[in-house]
Scaffold this motif. Structure first.
Motif, PDB file in Angstrom:
ATOM      1  N   ARG A  45      57.158 128.227  -0.311  1.00  0.00           N
ATOM      2  CA  ARG A  45      56.619 126.671  -0.619  1.00  0.00           C
ATOM      3  C   ARG A  45      57.432 125.643  -0.288  1.00  0.00           C
ATOM      4  N   VAL A  46      57.667 125.663   0.750  1.00  0.00           N
ATOM      5  CA  VAL A  46      58.157 124.246   1.162  1.00  0.00           C
ATOM      6  C   VAL A  46      57.251 123.203   1.031  1.00  0.00           C
ATOM      7  N   PRO A  47      57.681 121.728   0.559  1.00  0.00           N
ATOM      8  CA  PRO A  47      56.307 121.533   0.588  1.00  0.00           C
ATOM      9  C   PRO A  47      56.108 120.486   1.701  1.00  0.00           C
ATOM     10  N   MET A  48      55.060 119.821   2.294  1.00  0.00           N
ATOM     11  CA  MET A  48      54.902 120.292   4.054  1.00  0.00           C
ATOM     12  C   MET A  48      53.255 119.032   3.486  1.00  0.00           C
ATOM     13  N   ALA A  49      54.078 118.351   5.321  1.00  0.00           N
ATOM     14  CA  ALA A  49      53.124 117.614   5.129  1.00  0.00           C
ATOM     15  C   ALA A  49      52.351 117.239   6.385  1.00  0.00           C
ATOM     16  N   LEU A  84      54.198 109.746   6.466  1.00  0.00           N
ATOM     17  CA  LEU A  84      54.604 110.777   6.817  1.00  0.00           C
ATOM     18  C   LEU A  84      56.160 110.749   6.785  1.00  0.00           C
ATOM     19  N   GLU A  85      56.744 109.211   7.162  1.00  0.00           N
ATOM     20  CA  GLU A  85      57.587 109.438   7.024  1.00  0.00           C
ATOM     21  C   GLU A  85      58.352 108.954   5.833  1.00  0.00           C
ATOM     22  N   SER A  86      57.300 108.515   4.693  1.00  0.00           N
ATOM     23  CA  SER A  86      57.788 108.086   3.238  1.00  0.00           C
ATOM     24  C   SER A  86      57.443 108.850   2.427  1.00  0.00           C
ATOM     25  N   VAL A  87      56.768 109.983   2.423  1.00  0.00           N
ATOM     26  CA  VAL A  87      56.519 111.367   1.931  1.00  0.00           C
ATOM     27  C   VAL A  87      57.738 112.238   2.296  1.00  0.00           C
ATOM     28  N   ILE A  88      58.625 112.257   3.084  1.00  0.00           N
ATOM     29  CA  ILE A  88      59.474 113.106   4.028  1.00  0.00           C
ATOM     30  C   ILE A  88      60.642 112.436   2.966  1.00  0.00           C
ATOM     31  N   GLU A  89      60.992 110.995   3.137  1.00  0.00           N
ATOM     32  CA  GLU A  89      62.614 110.065   2.880  1.00  0.00           C
ATOM     33  C   GLU A  89      61.764 110.444   1.072  1.00  0.00           C
ATOM     34  N   SER A  90      60.713 110.293   0.707  1.00  0.00           N
ATOM     35  CA  SER A  90      60.876 110.114  -0.844  1.00  0.00           C
ATOM     36  C   SER A  90      60.772 111.674  -1.261  1.00  0.00           C
ATOM     37  N   LYS A  91      61.295 112.571  -0.784  1.00  0.00           N
ATOM     38  CA  LYS A  91      61.665 113.738  -0.828  1.00  0.00           C
ATOM     39  C   LYS A  91      60.606 114.522  -1.066  1.00  0.00           C
ATOM     40  N   GLU A  92      59.284 114.232  -1.395  1.00  0.00           N
ATOM     41  CA  GLU A  92      58.022 114.725  -1.885  1.00  0.00           C
ATOM     42  C   GLU A  92      57.353 115.987  -0.953  1.00  0.00           C
TER      43      GLU A  92
ATOM     44  N   SER B 161      54.535 121.238  23.453  1.00  0.00           N
ATOM     45  CA  SER B 161      55.668 120.888  23.680  1.00  0.00           C
ATOM     46  C   SER B 161      56.264 120.489  22.472  1.00  0.00           C
ATOM     47  N   ILE B 162      57.195 121.067  22.000  1.00  0.00           N
ATOM     48  CA  ILE B 162      57.551 120.553  20.372  1.00  0.00           C
ATOM     49  C   ILE B 162      59.070 120.014  20.419  1.00  0.00           C
ATOM     50  N   THR B 163      58.908 118.875  19.066  1.00  0.00           N
ATOM     51  CA  THR B 163      59.953 118.234  18.933  1.00  0.00           C
ATOM     52  C   THR B 163      60.403 118.076  17.920  1.00  0.00           C
ATOM     53  N   THR B 164      61.025 117.778  17.848  1.00  0.00           N
ATOM     54  CA  THR B 164      62.071 117.928  16.015  1.00  0.00           C
ATOM     55  C   THR B 164      63.057 116.532  16.323  1.00  0.00           C
ATOM     56  N   ARG B 165      62.149 116.544  14.887  1.00  0.00           N
ATOM     57  CA  ARG B 165      63.397 114.477  14.985  1.00  0.00           C
ATOM     58  C   ARG B 165      63.983 115.148  12.607  1.00  0.00           C
ATOM     59  N   LEU B 166      65.084 115.383  12.521  1.00  0.00           N
ATOM     60  CA  LEU B 166      65.925 115.762  11.762  1.00  0.00           C
ATOM     61  C   LEU B 166      65.902 113.861  10.954  1.00  0.00           C
ATOM     62  N   LEU B 167      65.481 114.006   9.709  1.00  0.00           N
ATOM     63  CA  LEU B 167      66.105 112.617   9.276  1.00  0.00           C
ATOM     64  C   LEU B 167      67.180 112.522   8.503  1.00  0.00           C
ATOM     65  N   GLY B 168      67.802 111.771   8.046  1.00  0.00           N
ATOM     66  CA  GLY B 168      68.634 111.513   7.255  1.00  0.00           C
ATOM     67  C   GLY B 168      70.992 112.089   7.504  1.00  0.00           C
ATOM     68  N   ASN B 169      70.395 113.282   8.508  1.00  0.00           N
ATOM     69  CA  ASN B 169      71.244 114.150   8.420  1.00  0.00           C
ATOM     70  C   ASN B 169      71.034 114.526  10.104  1.00  0.00           C
ATOM     71  N   PRO B 170      70.854 113.845  11.359  1.00  0.00           N
ATOM     72  CA  PRO B 170      70.266 114.398  12.336  1.00  0.00           C
ATOM     73  C   PRO B 170      71.577 115.225  13.059  1.00  0.00           C
ATOM     74  N   THR B 171      72.688 115.252  12.926  1.00  0.00           N
ATOM     75  CA  THR B 171      73.101 116.120  14.178  1.00  0.00           C
ATOM     76  C   THR B 171      73.523 117.017  12.911  1.00  0.00           C
ATOM     77  N   ARG B 172      73.404 117.384  12.140  1.00  0.00           N
ATOM     78  CA  ARG B 172      73.543 118.355  10.545  1.00  0.00           C
ATOM     79  C   ARG B 172      75.180 118.613  10.050  1.00  0.00           C
ATOM     80  N   ASN B 173      75.704 117.177   9.800  1.00  0.00           N
ATOM     81  CA  ASN B 173      76.720 116.409   9.698  1.00  0.00           C
ATOM     82  C   ASN B 173      77.056 117.543   8.150  1.00  0.00           C
ATOM     83  N   TYR B 174      78.425 118.774   7.954  1.00  0.00           N
ATOM     84  CA  TYR B 174      78.751 119.013   6.941  1.00  0.00           C
ATOM     85  C   TYR B 174      78.941 118.654   6.010  1.00  0.00           C
TER      86      TYR B 174
END
Lengths: 364, 372
Positions: A45-49, A84-92, B161-174
């Motif tokens: 149940r990972v929260p998703m938007a 969308l970015e805001s709810v992710i950045e806020s960890k909601e 086609s699927i694109t993924t974007r990792l926010l905050g730590n895009p390179t999965r830096n430990y």
């Protein structure tokens, strides 16, 4: 070693309830506590938007696929990318799914469309799991669309499926299918718990009373190894972690490990020579010793210099990963004999230092 | 002077020296930042140009390093059992032949489930590599069978086609993921243990106790704050940890956090007379907070009673903040954390002072009884 002295040490040990509470009940309590902390195997149940700019039947069915998966819980339907970015950045939300306008139309007209998954990557463990499952869902949907395309070209359903599944990709996860934190952390952590609580009791007792060193050491080591065995059984019988290793062999190795730790313990006692300071120092070493033991960050990726320094100063790196692998898989890792030899050499060297420190103290 | 050195030496070791040596060592240890060169075993039941190309595509990535070519699928598993490899690829016999006959042969990937740090990542990377190969093959088939242009064939093979974007730590830096919070947690433990034995009931009474209490609290909280800021400075300057937040915001919340840690620790020291035991109790309370505080394993995934327990641990409100403040530059729960720390400080201080008065009056009464 004299039996009478050993019995005397047993009486002293059990006369202080704190010794039993910290050295025996402490590791058992923490094993149960952390087992309970990690009792949810999956991060479900990972929260998703979702940002659905298409609002088509295809986009809705894609969203349903995510919503139906136990890994996700659709908590937010947002109306623009900023939100969308805001709810992710806020960890909601941990994961966001973006479906662009004309998604279905572009797919049907074979122009292709792009769906985006935006994931909070600050916690790698959650991010990777959320991403892996999301990709699998999207790939399944992709395969379904390809099959319907091909059927539209009068390709028989079975052949269409084989074209779309040119080859299948099966993935099998060994030893812990659920990839649970419980199985990952606890089999290693019990050694750290036993080590820390052994140190904090032995060093304090040694500073308080330096008599009968051999008997005192042996008693503490035996109790430490037995406690490890009890923790092992708690993991297996109470927390239901699948462990294929033998509890007696594992406890025997912990006995050897604590013997090799003894030299350091005596040296700490001699250098600090104060119960409070010794307790502070021993407790302080729990996190660093675990962090640098090749467990959180694999030993094969550690720089040689760091590995050398760690191996010279603290013995946990020799045993924590091999022992964990043994108790989970029931097989010793390759090169274990060399590792064990390293541990014994470490123990002998530090014991020499410890004995010198002890003799100096006694002479004084 | 000698007395001052004696008094401050151990706190200096616990709050500064040990955490900073470990900080530099751990950052250096994880300097590769991502887990790369993951040892992999391969069984090629079918030796053709296509299967060699598949294996080569694994070898060409930074993620995998082939350490073993096995003679059977069982041997791949055996290699994983002894820890020689943590990822396995099994290409069955007649793979290419079956592929050409559209029999959908199966490639099996094996993941060592006990190696959580690499398992999810290898799963993602391995699937990506195989999927790319598969889509390439499907394009060829669709072009040959249905006379499609390359782009049409691509959109038939992979409509989405699927694109993924990792926010905050895009390179999965430990380092970014683990070390800011872990090191703050270590400093917290040093701070808590240093303060667990500084104020003891019976040593100070009345106003003397209050003065001593607040003076020590401020001194130690400042030391803790300084140590955390120094740790952040080292990580951001020498180990490329980003700093996207505001420095004043960091200082304020760090100072509040350290005060909360000290307040809780000193509260315990006022109710436990034995300094060694007080230190042990404090250690037992603060050491697990790096786990229970939800820094590596999220709080939402823990059972409710543990989530409740976490609410009384200061680190629960700080670890996530620190990581987000550095990596993303914001933290939506900032005010909540600040208010919680203020409440913890207030509760810790009030109960400590009350407890001291209560116990001191008991000591005085006992003394009077003894005198009489």
């Amino acid at each position: 070693m004299k039996i009478s002295r050993f019995i005397e040490e047993i009486k002293k040990f059990f006369a202080t309830p704190k010794n039993i509470v910290i050295m025996v009940l402490g590791p058992l309590f923490f094993t149960c506590l952390f087992g309970y902390v990690y009792s949810n195997d999956y991060l479900n149940r990972v929260p998703m938007a979702v940002l659905d700019m298409d609002q088509s039947s295809l986009s809705r069915s894609l969203i349903d696929k995510f919503d139906d998966n136990e890994r996700y819980e659709l908590n937010y339907i947002v109306s623009d990318m900023g939100e969308l970015e805001s709810v992710i950045e806020s960890k909601e939300a941990v994961i966001g799914l973006f479906i662009p306008p004309d998604f279905e139309k572009d797919i049907k007209s074979k122009k292709g469309a792009t769906a985006a998954m935006i994931i909070d990557g600050t916690n790698i463990a959650i991010g990777n799991n959320a991403m892996a499952t999301g990709s699998e869902i999207l790939n399944t949907v992709n395969a379904g669309i390809t099959i319907s395309f091909l059927e539209g070209k009068s390709v028989p359903p079975r052949l269409a499926s084989n074209y779309a599944q040119l080859f299948k990709m099966n993935s099998r996860t060994l030893w812990d299918e659920k990839l649970s934190y419980k199985t990952y952390i606890l089999p290693g952590m019990i050694l750290v718990l036993v080590q820390q609580l052994f140190l904090s009791i032995f060093v304090v007792n040694y500073i308080e009373d330096r008599s009968n060193l051999v008997e005192k050491s042996l008693l503490h080591i035996v109790i430490g190894a037995v406690t490890y065995g009890l923790c092992f059984l708690t993991l297996k019988k109470v927390l239901h972690i699948s462990l294929l290793g033998n509890v007696f062999i594992a406890s025997g190795l912990v006995f050897l490990y604590l013997c090799c730790l003894l030299g350091i313990a005596i040296t700490i006692g001699k250098v600090l020579n104060d119960r409070l300071k010794a307790t502070q120092f021993c407790m302080m070493m729990s996190l660093p010793s675990f962090l640098t033991a090749g467990y959180v960050w694999p030993a094969f990726k550690m720089p040689v210099l760091i590995t050398g320094v760690v191996k010279a100063l603290w013995p946990l790196i020799y045993l924590v990963s091999p022992l964990r692998d043994y108790i989970i898989k029931g097989v010793f890792p390759v090169g274990f004999q060399t590792t064990l030899l390293g541990l014994v050499i470490f123990g002998i060297l530090w014991m020499t230092i410890g004995v010198k420190a002890f003799k100096k103290t006694v002479e004084v | 002077m000698k007395k001052a050195i004696k008094q401050w030496l151990m706190p200096l070791i616990l709050i500064f020296i040990i955490p900073h040596i470990i900080n530099i060592g751990a950052c250096y240890m994880m300097n590769d930042k991502q887990i790369k060169d993951i040892p992999m075993a391969v069984y090629m039941g079918d030796q053709t140009a296509l299967t060699r190309q598949i294996v080569q595509s694994f070898e060409d990535t930074e993620t995998f390093r082939i350490v073993k070519y096995a003679d059977s699928a069982d041997e791949v598993e055996a290699s994983m059992a002894v820890g020689e490899s943590v990822y396995g690829l099994v290409i069955p016999e007649d793979f290419t032949k079956d592929l050409k006959k559209y029999k959908s042969p199966t490639i099996l990937t094996l993941i060592d489930g006990t190696q959580l740090s690499s398992a999810a990542f290898t799963r993602i990377q391995g699937t990506e590599i195989l999927l790319t190969t598969k889509i390439g093959g499907m394009i060829n088939v669709f072009q040959a069978k249905f006379d499609l242009a390359t782009e049409d064939a691509l959109h038939t093979a992979a409509p989405i086609s699927i694109t993924t974007r990792l926010l905050g730590n895009p390179t999965r830096n430990y380092i970014n993921f683990l070390l800011p919070g872990m090191m703050a947690s270590l400093i917290q433990i040093g701070l808590a243990m240093s303060t667990a034995s500084i104020v003891t009931v019976g040593e100070h009474r009345g106003l003397d106790f209050e003065k001593c209490y607040f003076k020590q609290m401020l001194l130690y909280a400042m030391a803790g704050t300084l140590s955390i800021l120094l740790m952040v400075l080292v990580q951001t300057t020498f180990f490329e940890v980003p700093f996207r937040g505001n420095i004043l915001g960091l200082i304020l919340l760090t100072f509040a956090f350290c005060n909360a840690v000290v307040a809780l620790s000193m509260f315990l020291s006022t109710i436990i007379k034995n300094k060694v035991f007080a230190t042990q109790v404090v250690a037992v309370f603060f050491i697990p907070s790096s786990i229970i505080g939800g820094y590596t394993w999220p709080l939402v995934a823990m059972p409710l009673p543990i989530q409740k327990l976490a609410t009384i641990m200061p680190f629960t409100y700080y670890g996530d903040f620190l990581r987000s403040w550095l990596l993303e530059g914001n933290y939506t729960q900032y005010n909540h954390s600040l208010v919680t720390f203020v409440l913890m400080i207030a509760i810790g201080a009030v109960t400590s002072l009350m407890m001291n008065r209560l116990l001191s009056s008991k000591v005085v009464k006992e003394a009077i009884v003894l005198e009489n």
